[in-house]
Motif scaffolding. Structure first.
Motif, PDB file in Angstrom:
ATOM      1  N   PRO A 126       1.087  -1.135   0.113  1.00  0.00           N
ATOM      2  CA  PRO A 126      -0.031  -0.017   0.105  1.00  0.00           C
ATOM      3  C   PRO A 126       0.958   1.283  -0.021  1.00  0.00           C
ATOM      4  CG  PRO A 126      -0.794  -1.585   1.707  1.00  0.00           C
ATOM      5  CD  PRO A 126       0.521  -2.054   0.918  1.00  0.00           C
ATOM      6  N   GLY A 127       0.549   2.257  -0.726  1.00  0.00           N
ATOM      7  CA  GLY A 127       1.180   3.418  -1.108  1.00  0.00           C
ATOM      8  C   GLY A 127       2.530   3.490  -1.644  1.00  0.00           C
ATOM      9  N   VAL A 128       2.921   2.311  -2.245  1.00  0.00           N
ATOM     10  CA  VAL A 128       4.397   1.688  -2.742  1.00  0.00           C
ATOM     11  C   VAL A 128       3.871   2.037  -4.375  1.00  0.00           C
ATOM     12  CG1 VAL A 128       6.226   0.826  -3.160  1.00  0.00           C
ATOM     13  CG2 VAL A 128       5.160   0.949  -0.797  1.00  0.00           C
ATOM     14  N   GLY A 129       4.208   2.981  -5.112  1.00  0.00           N
ATOM     15  CA  GLY A 129       4.351   2.794  -6.509  1.00  0.00           C
ATOM     16  C   GLY A 129       5.463   2.393  -7.253  1.00  0.00           C
ATOM     17  N   ARG A 130       5.527   2.482  -8.665  1.00  0.00           N
ATOM     18  CA  ARG A 130       6.940   2.131  -9.124  1.00  0.00           C
ATOM     19  C   ARG A 130       7.807   3.116  -8.591  1.00  0.00           C
ATOM     20  NH1 ARG A 130       7.730  -0.790 -13.897  1.00  0.00           N
ATOM     21  NH2 ARG A 130       9.648  -0.565 -14.950  1.00  0.00           N
ATOM     22  N   LYS A 131       7.655   4.223  -8.820  1.00  0.00           N
ATOM     23  CA  LYS A 131       8.770   5.213  -8.377  1.00  0.00           C
ATOM     24  C   LYS A 131       9.446   4.825  -7.050  1.00  0.00           C
ATOM     25  CE  LYS A 131       8.557   9.248  -6.478  1.00  0.00           C
ATOM     26  NZ  LYS A 131       8.383  10.834  -6.362  1.00  0.00           N
ATOM     27  N   THR A 132       8.681   4.740  -6.060  1.00  0.00           N
ATOM     28  CA  THR A 132       9.058   4.165  -4.726  1.00  0.00           C
ATOM     29  C   THR A 132       9.869   2.896  -4.752  1.00  0.00           C
ATOM     30  OG1 THR A 132       7.212   5.494  -3.423  1.00  0.00           O
ATOM     31  CG2 THR A 132       8.501   3.605  -2.421  1.00  0.00           C
ATOM     32  N   ALA A 133       9.296   2.149  -5.648  1.00  0.00           N
ATOM     33  CA  ALA A 133       9.841   0.593  -5.567  1.00  0.00           C
ATOM     34  C   ALA A 133      11.205   0.874  -6.343  1.00  0.00           C
ATOM     35  CB  ALA A 133       9.073  -0.405  -6.603  1.00  0.00           C
ATOM     36  N   ASN A 134      11.259   1.698  -7.415  1.00  0.00           N
ATOM     37  CA  ASN A 134      12.620   1.739  -8.103  1.00  0.00           C
ATOM     38  C   ASN A 134      13.864   2.705  -7.320  1.00  0.00           C
ATOM     39  OD1 ASN A 134      11.775   0.724 -10.256  1.00  0.00           O
ATOM     40  ND2 ASN A 134      11.539   2.422 -11.538  1.00  0.00           N
ATOM     41  N   VAL A 135      13.270   3.485  -6.123  1.00  0.00           N
ATOM     42  CA  VAL A 135      14.143   3.931  -5.535  1.00  0.00           C
ATOM     43  C   VAL A 135      14.854   3.035  -4.525  1.00  0.00           C
ATOM     44  CG1 VAL A 135      14.347   5.856  -3.667  1.00  0.00           C
ATOM     45  CG2 VAL A 135      13.239   6.382  -5.574  1.00  0.00           C
ATOM     46  N   VAL A 136      14.164   2.441  -3.800  1.00  0.00           N
ATOM     47  CA  VAL A 136      14.315   1.186  -2.979  1.00  0.00           C
ATOM     48  C   VAL A 136      15.389   0.457  -3.693  1.00  0.00           C
ATOM     49  CG1 VAL A 136      13.621  -0.571  -1.506  1.00  0.00           C
ATOM     50  CG2 VAL A 136      12.619   1.410  -1.520  1.00  0.00           C
TER      51      VAL A 136
END
Length: 221
Positions: A126-136
């Motif tokens: 929840p609340g984790v989109g592709r951009k957040t995933a790519n940062v991680v």
């Protein structure tokens, strides 16, 4: 995405891109993200909280939060009311607090309290989109994933480094055209350049180290 120029630049050639990123690397060999974190979990939380908020604001809110809740289980133990109190200065804090708690529960229940290193698993949170995933994936797991934010979209489209009609197209342009040796740090160099030099309304072209290579037609000199 409202700050892209009306006329996008064409895609730069490989030799020009190599020269641009060589200059970026010479200036800042090891660029770092500006969100404070101590582990993969706090990075997930910090990036998720940063949507429609500044890194400075997020860091201020998480400074005390991460002292008491730096794992999914500790976040659950903290509870949503205390979490909300910590992050109430951040935009959309109520919904973000709900997402953080749901994510913590999923990580505890399904992943043994660990952050998965799979994009598919990350974006299911929840609340984790592709951009957040790519940062991680990029910052913690050292994968050459490209997190396209408004700065990268703007300058990629404006300069010809990685033009595209939307964030997915810009992400593909980075992956397809920027030399492999620069892929790991590419999005950090672009974010920093967009944040501090190639600004939305008044790009600082006279102070730009790639102004002789940039395809932006309306350079501010």
């Amino acid at each position: 995405m409202t700050d892209k120029p009306a006329k996008p630049a064409k895609q730069m050639s490989y030799p020009v891109l190599k020269e641009i990123f060589t200059r970026f690397r010479d200036l800042e060999p090891e660029p770092k993200g500006e969100l404070d974190h101590t582990n993969a979990y706090t990075l997930v939380v910090a990036v998720a909280l940063s949507a429609q908020a500044t890194d400075v604001g997020v860091n201020k809110a998480t400074k005390e939060l991460f002292k008491v809740a730096d794992t999914p289980q500790k976040m659950l133990d903290l509870g949503i009311d205390a979490l909300t109190e910590h992050i109430k200065t951040i935009g959309l804090y109520r919904q973000k607090a709900k997402n953080v708690m749901k994510t913590a529960q999923i990580l505890v229940d399904d992943y043994g309290g660990e952050v998965p290193s799979s994009r598919a698993a990350l974006v299911s949170l929840p609340g984790v989109g592709r951009k957040t995933a790519n940062v991680v994936l990029n910052m913690w797991f050292k994968q050459p994933a490209q997190a396209v934010d408004t700065h990268i979209f703007r300058i990629g489209h404006r300069t010809g480094i990685c033009p595209g009609k939307d964030v997915d197209a810009v992400e593909r342009a980075i992956e397809d055209n920027i030399p492999a040796e620069f892929q790991h740090h590419a999005h950090h160099w672009l974010i920093l350049h967009g944040r501090y030099v190639c600004k939305a309304r008044k790009p600082m072209c006279s102070n730009c180290l790639i102004r002789d290579l940039c395809l932006f037609e309306d350079k501010n000199l």
